[in-house]
Design a protein around this motif. Structure first.
Motif, PDB file in Angstrom:
ATOM      1  N   THR A  32      -3.583   5.052  -2.352  1.00 50.61           N
ATOM      2  CA  THR A  32      -4.588   5.983  -1.820  1.00 50.61           C
ATOM      3  C   THR A  32      -4.170   7.404  -2.192  1.00 50.61           C
ATOM      4  O   THR A  32      -3.062   7.625  -2.674  1.00 50.61           O
ATOM      5  CB  THR A  32      -4.687   5.866  -0.284  1.00 50.61           C
ATOM      6  OG1 THR A  32      -3.424   6.248   0.283  1.00 50.61           O
ATOM      7  CG2 THR A  32      -5.004   4.438   0.143  1.00 50.61           C
ATOM      8  N   ASP A  33      -5.061   8.327  -1.970  1.00 52.72           N
ATOM      9  CA  ASP A  33      -4.700   9.738  -2.163  1.00 52.72           C
ATOM     10  C   ASP A  33      -5.565  10.600  -1.251  1.00 52.72           C
ATOM     11  O   ASP A  33      -6.361  10.068  -0.461  1.00 52.72           O
ATOM     12  CB  ASP A  33      -4.790  10.138  -3.647  1.00 52.72           C
ATOM     13  CG  ASP A  33      -6.201  10.062  -4.224  1.00 52.72           C
ATOM     14  OD1 ASP A  33      -7.174   9.896  -3.430  1.00 52.72           O
ATOM     15  OD2 ASP A  33      -6.348  10.165  -5.459  1.00 52.72           O
ATOM     16  N   ASP A  34      -5.413  11.885  -1.361  1.00 54.74           N
ATOM     17  CA  ASP A  34      -6.175  12.773  -0.463  1.00 54.74           C
ATOM     18  C   ASP A  34      -7.676  12.621  -0.684  1.00 54.74           C
ATOM     19  O   ASP A  34      -8.471  12.752   0.251  1.00 54.74           O
ATOM     20  CB  ASP A  34      -5.768  14.236  -0.697  1.00 54.74           C
ATOM     21  CG  ASP A  34      -4.393  14.538  -0.107  1.00 54.74           C
ATOM     22  OD1 ASP A  34      -3.938  13.748   0.759  1.00 54.74           O
ATOM     23  OD2 ASP A  34      -3.779  15.534  -0.525  1.00 54.74           O
TER      24      ASP A  34
ATOM     25  N   ASP B 159      -8.778   9.413   0.984  1.00 54.03           N
ATOM     26  CA  ASP B 159      -8.678   9.612   2.438  1.00 54.03           C
ATOM     27  C   ASP B 159      -9.868  10.418   2.952  1.00 54.03           C
ATOM     28  O   ASP B 159     -10.465  10.089   3.980  1.00 54.03           O
ATOM     29  CB  ASP B 159      -7.379  10.347   2.795  1.00 54.03           C
ATOM     30  CG  ASP B 159      -6.165   9.422   2.781  1.00 54.03           C
ATOM     31  OD1 ASP B 159      -6.347   8.208   2.515  1.00 54.03           O
ATOM     32  OD2 ASP B 159      -5.043   9.914   3.024  1.00 54.03           O
TER      33      ASP B 159
ATOM     34  N   ALA C  23      -5.494   7.633  -6.664  1.00 53.28           N
ATOM     35  CA  ALA C  23      -5.690   6.395  -5.905  1.00 53.28           C
ATOM     36  C   ALA C  23      -6.307   5.341  -6.810  1.00 53.28           C
ATOM     37  O   ALA C  23      -7.211   5.634  -7.594  1.00 53.28           O
ATOM     38  CB  ALA C  23      -6.610   6.660  -4.716  1.00 53.28           C
TER      39      ALA C  23
ATOM     40  N   THR D 195       0.848  -1.187   0.000  1.00 48.83           N
ATOM     41  CA  THR D 195       0.000   0.000   0.000  1.00 48.83           C
ATOM     42  C   THR D 195       0.886   1.241   0.000  1.00 48.83           C
ATOM     43  O   THR D 195       1.999   1.232   0.551  1.00 48.83           O
ATOM     44  CB  THR D 195      -0.911   0.051   1.249  1.00 48.83           C
ATOM     45  OG1 THR D 195      -0.081   0.081   2.407  1.00 48.83           O
ATOM     46  CG2 THR D 195      -1.813  -1.169   1.320  1.00 48.83           C
TER      47      THR D 195
ATOM     48  N   LYS E 173       0.602   5.845  -0.665  1.00 49.84           N
ATOM     49  CA  LYS E 173      -0.248   7.000  -0.924  1.00 49.84           C
ATOM     50  C   LYS E 173       0.371   7.832  -2.037  1.00 49.84           C
ATOM     51  O   LYS E 173       1.602   7.884  -2.178  1.00 49.84           O
ATOM     52  CB  LYS E 173      -0.406   7.838   0.354  1.00 49.84           C
ATOM     53  CG  LYS E 173      -1.429   8.941   0.177  1.00 49.84           C
ATOM     54  CD  LYS E 173      -1.777   9.684   1.446  1.00 49.84           C
ATOM     55  CE  LYS E 173      -2.733  10.826   1.061  1.00 49.84           C
ATOM     56  NZ  LYS E 173      -2.979  11.718   2.193  1.00 49.84           N
ATOM     57  N   ARG E 174      -0.481   8.432  -2.795  1.00 50.95           N
ATOM     58  CA  ARG E 174      -0.010   9.305  -3.872  1.00 50.95           C
ATOM     59  C   ARG E 174       1.036  10.281  -3.304  1.00 50.95           C
ATOM     60  O   ARG E 174       0.839  10.847  -2.238  1.00 50.95           O
ATOM     61  CB  ARG E 174      -1.191  10.088  -4.436  1.00 50.95           C
ATOM     62  CG  ARG E 174      -0.824  10.973  -5.602  1.00 50.95           C
ATOM     63  CD  ARG E 174      -2.059  11.592  -6.220  1.00 50.95           C
ATOM     64  NE  ARG E 174      -1.689  12.312  -7.439  1.00 50.95           N
ATOM     65  CZ  ARG E 174      -2.543  12.689  -8.370  1.00 50.95           C
ATOM     66  NH1 ARG E 174      -3.833  12.444  -8.225  1.00 50.95           N
ATOM     67  NH2 ARG E 174      -2.127  13.321  -9.440  1.00 50.95           N
TER      68      ARG E 174
END
Ligand code: C2O
Ligand code: CU
Ligand code: CU
Length: 701
Positions: free
Chosen positions: A381-383, A386, A353, A294, A296-297
């Protein structure tokens, strides 16, 4: 004269005594009549009512009566003599006109005889009727107790595989005869005597079976109960769902660092409804299951891959499927990792994401290595995701589950108790499918879920098979994401078709389904006529689900910026075809088989391009290009042009193209990340290895 005969007959057999009595009665009548010599005196007539033959059960009674006025010359009263011959009977009275209730206590034939004598002593002929006394078979019913609160229920039964059921009988014999029992339990293994009034049966295997009981009395009269055998449905005890193991990074200077050891001969335990077995497979890091990474961007990651496939002696790579990264890090066949060697992939995640994945991609061995078990999921994932998760607009955490779906074939168990993988030949004019569909390495697992919405990341990580995922209860679900990220708006559907390499994020609602079981199935798809079970969701606990699914993404989400045809710098045409020739079927793109030394297409840095993929072959092909996430413009088939809508509005890196179909998509080769050599190919991995692949180069800025 008659009297003279009498002494000579005295010594004769007693069976003639009735005849003698008759003769003497006549003689008495003749000599002691009130009207001696009255020629008009005639003998009475005996009549039995009921006169016809009777069929009765043991224990039944019949009332016989004689006729009280059956003397033609009315020399009454008549006297009656009843005789019951044959098997014993119980006679209450035998000298009245009414013989009383005669009870028949044993099976057999009983003759009932009556003679009547009139007041002058004249005796009738003998009237006879017959009674057939029948022995009845025992009868009753079956009840069962499977320990699940169904004690005493008598209907058909459904139980989980591996359970035992106690079957009890309630049987009576009409005659009170002793009863013997003989149970038959097809498909089950009795653990107690089958000749008792109850039996315990174990059901080790799934299936539809029957139970019946034959009860017999000591006259061998038998009854099968129930008349129609009880149906026992043994439901496979499904193996438990397994979550993919999440790899933990080591943080080195802000970079999440991973190691993937490509291993072979890892003894993987494959669980299935029909039992478990061991299969030597290829895996990363000796893990039983494909792992998940996993990120995050914006994260930078570094993954060192060690090729430990020494027995197979095959090059490998790790290709980052769906990632927008430079060609040198992309893990294509142009950067092979030899046995014993390593390569470190380093890149920064600069895209929305998405449910991405990774798998080997060395020249000619992609299909076998993926099939043998090398693959993993990559959750970015990204903002935006999230925020959606934090605002309860998207299921997350334990309600966000990856499902890596792969079909396989396994050989029969060998002498060492192992079932080896058997390859699935995919180089003909049609596809062959694996008969075992594994979800996260388990065949037909059951996942216990709560009354909530769940987000499932469906990965078609199969080599060739297309799935048309749907729910067996026909319920709708939302598609919220495609290969490259979330859709702007969830799409409600009953089915989603995914070709090899494609992914989708779906949201399934179990909120009103407490205590229900819902199956994820694959409906008949172009390459599979059969409906297949994939997994089952057992809704077994109640929660309050706070999620109200988003209806559109924030305005800034890139998926909302649609490229238009007018923005395209170039349109490239690709024709996927299959031709007979050489050693069989050739799998070609633009009439060419893959050649690593050839660059088929050159793309300018930052270019916006339309790629038009035409499938002129007889089977569907999932077309995949590295380096980029596309927007579908339209599909054309049989002259019907359909502009992209619904699920096709999501980011795509792999697009299933049906026979006779042309799909056009548009994308920008991002100058920030896209440079170098990349592949485009059919994601039926056997087709790819057979040559249905080309190289494109994104030129440096
Ligand atoms: Cu997932 Cu070039 O492949
Ligand atoms: Cu790829
Ligand atoms: Cu193909």
């Amino acid at each position: 004269m008659r009297r003279r005969f009498v002494p000579r007959f005295v010594a004769l057999i007693t069976s003639l005594s009735i005849f003698i009595i008759v003769l003497s009665a006549c003689s008495n009548g003749g000599s002691s009549s009130d009207a001696p010599g009255d020629a008009s005196n005639v003998k009475p007539i005996a009549r039995i009512s009921p006169a016809t033959e009777q069929f009765v059960a043991i224990g039944d009674s019949v009332t016989f009566t004689g006729d009280t006025s059956s003397d033609p010359d009315s020399d009454e009263p008549l006297s009656y003599q009843w005789t019951f011959s044959g098997v014993a009977t119980s006679i209450q009275q035998s000298t009245n006109s009414n013989a009383g209730d005669v009870i028949f206590t044993e099976a057999g034939t009983v003759s009932v005889s009556l003679v009547v004598t009139d007041s002058l002593g004249l005796v009738s002929d003998t009237a006879v009727t017959q009674v057939n006394v029948v022995n009845q078979a025992p009868n009753g019913s079956i009840s069962h107790d499977n320990g699940n609160g169904s004690a005493g229920s008598t209907g058909n039964i459904s139980i989980p595989m591996g359970n035992s059921v106690v079957f009890n009988s309630t049987v009576t014999d009409p005659e009170g005869d002793p009863v013997s029992y003989e149970w038959s339990s097809q498909g089950g293994t009795p653990s107690t005597s089958v000749t008792d009034s109850s039996v315990t049966v174990n059901y080790p295997n799934a299936g539809t079976f029957s139970v019946s009981l034959v009860v017999s009395d000591d006259n061998d009269n038998s009854t099968t109960i129930p008349a129609t055998p009880l149906v026992v449905t043994v439901v496979a005890a499904l193996p438990a769902f397994k979550h993919l193991p999440v790899l933990e990074p080591t943080m080195l200077g802000g970079v999440a660092t991973y190691t993937l050891n490509a291993q072979e001969s890892v003894n993987v335990v494959v669980e299935s409804p029909s039992g478990n077995w061991t299969t030597p497979m290829m895996r990363y890091n000796d893990l039983q299951l494909p792992p998940v990474i996993t990120a995050k961007r914006g994260d930078s990651i570094s993954v060192t891959v060690n090729n430990n496939l020494s027995a197979s002696d095959e090059d490998t790579t790790v290709h980052w499927h769906g990632f927008k990264i430079p060609g040198s890090q992309d893990g294509g066949p142009d950067f092979p990792i030899a046995v014993g060697a390593s390569k470190t992939y380093s890149f920064t995640l600069v895209q929305p994401a998405a449910s991405l994945w990774f798998h080997p991609h060395a020249h000619g061995t992609t299909a076998t290595q993926v099939y043998n078990g090398l693959a993993g999921a990559f959750i970015l994932t990204d903002d935006i995701t999230d925020a959606l998760e934090a605002n309860n607009e998207l299921p997350s955490g334990e309600y966000d589950i990856s499902l890596l779906v792969q079909d396989r074939r396994f050989a029969e168990e060998n002498a060492t108790g192992v079932r080896n993988l058997e390859p699935i030949p995919q180089l003909g004019m049609s596809l062959v499918l694996g008969e075992h569909i594994l979800v996260n390495g388990v065949e037909m697992p059951a996942l216990e879920v709560a009354t909530s919405q769940y987000r499932f990341r469906l990965y078609n990580a199969s080599n060739a098979r297309t799935y048309k995922f749907s729910l067996d209860n026909g319920a709708d679900f939302y598609v919220v994401g495609t290969d490259g990220g979330l859709l702007n708006a969830p799409v409600l559907t009953k089915a989603i078709m995914l070709g090899a390499g494609e992914r989708a994020e779906i949201v399934v609602d179990f909120r009103n389904r407490l205590n229900q079981q819902v199956k994820l199935i694959s409906q008949a798809a172009p390459n599979s006529a059969a409906v297949s079970d994939v997994m089952r969701f057992d809704v077994n606990r109640e929660v309050v689900d706070p999620v109200i699914l988003y209806s559109s993404l924030p305005a800034g989400a890139e998926v909302n910026t649609r490229l238009t045809e007018a923005q395209a710098d170039v349109t490239r045409d690709f024709v996927m075809s299959m031709k007979m020739g050489g050693n069989g079927v050739q799998f070609l793109i633009n009439n060419k088989a893959f050649d690593m030394s050839r660059v088929d297409e050159s793309v300018a840095s930052g270019a916006v391009e339309i790629w038009s993929i035409q499938n002129t072959s007889v089977m569907e092909h999932p077309f995949h290009a590295h380096a980029i996430q596309w927007q579908v413009l339209d599909r054309e088939r049989s002259g019907v042009l359909s502009p992209a809508s619904g699920i096709d509005l999501g980011w795509k890196d792999t697009v299933l193209v049906q026979p006779g179909e042309t799909v056009r998509f548009i994308g920008r080769f991002d100058p920030e990340v896209n440079t170098g050599l990349y592949m485009y190919h059919c994601h039926i991995l056997e087709h790819e290895d057979a040559g249905m692949m080309g190289t494109f180069e994104v030129l440096p800025p």
